[in-house]
Write a protein that holds these residues in place. Sequence first.
Motif, short mmCIF file in Angstrom:
data_model
loop_
_atom_site.label_atom_id
_atom_site.label_comp_id
_atom_site.label_asym_id
_atom_site.label_seq_id
_atom_site.Cartn_x
_atom_site.Cartn_y
_atom_site.Cartn_z
N GLY A 28 -18.83 28.40 -27.48
CA GLY A 28 -17.96 29.53 -27.27
C GLY A 28 -16.68 29.51 -28.08
N ARG A 32 -17.24 32.91 -29.94
CA ARG A 32 -17.23 33.93 -28.89
C ARG A 32 -16.56 35.23 -29.32
N TYR A 33 -15.42 35.16 -29.96
CA TYR A 33 -14.65 36.37 -30.28
C TYR A 33 -14.91 36.89 -31.69
N MET A 36 -20.36 36.02 -32.18
CA MET A 36 -21.11 36.31 -30.96
C MET A 36 -20.73 37.67 -30.37
N SER A 37 -19.49 38.06 -30.51
CA SER A 37 -19.10 39.38 -29.99
C SER A 37 -19.77 40.49 -30.78
N TYR A 40 -23.38 40.48 -29.70
CA TYR A 40 -23.40 41.08 -28.36
C TYR A 40 -23.38 42.60 -28.45
N ILE A 52 -23.84 36.95 -19.73
CA ILE A 52 -23.30 35.68 -20.19
C ILE A 52 -23.21 34.76 -18.98
N ASP A 54 -21.33 32.82 -17.55
CA ASP A 54 -20.04 32.39 -16.99
C ASP A 54 -20.12 32.18 -15.48
#
Length: 216
Positions: A28, A32-33, A36-37, A40, A52, A54
């Motif tokens: 992540g 993640r930002y 992957m974003s 997504y 996800i 979480d």
Amino acid sequence: MALLIPKGSSLFSSTHQWNYDVFLSFRGEDTRYGFMSHLYQVLCDKGFNTFIDDNLQKGEEISAELLKTIESLMILIIVFSENYASSTWCLDELVKILECKNNCKLVLPIFYKVDPSKVRKQEGKFGIALAKHEEKFNNNMGKVQRWRAALNEAGSLSGLHYRDGNLESKFIQGIMEKISSTKLKCTRLFVAKHPVGVDTHAKAIEMLLDIESTDF
């Protein structure tokens, strides 16, 4: 960290009611930002209802729930990034994913700004991370050796390599195309244990065959 893509999209359909079709294993803090974003968002645009993990219980050991999820899926994707090996959670996911590499499952490594040879040989930050794990788990070197073997195997698989300067949108489209082509090749046929009405049709066919055989 993992990204789970539930069933229900137009891209994935089957008579068997799996909860999910695709599993993504990723670090992540690296992706993640960014990458992957973007992935997504593409999945959402394609109609995927994305979850996800979480909400899954966290800890040193990977959860039994997550292990069962990995076992049930057809497409298992590992996004290797610079700090992937620093996470014992990711390494446990990787070991499980490779254990499930059979029966028409797709195990697709994505080497995100990482040379596959670094993963395979545990060089650079991968080597540093594994050395730290050896210090921490010096009373359980078998676990670390399993991680090393998994990284070596995954780094030797045919995958997709993203390099700086490439268009992420085009690269992600390539991932989607790979997933789509694999789904078409690996569609499973599920037959009921006790199918209804098959015996009647089979007897009718046998009668036709007997009639045709007397015509000669």
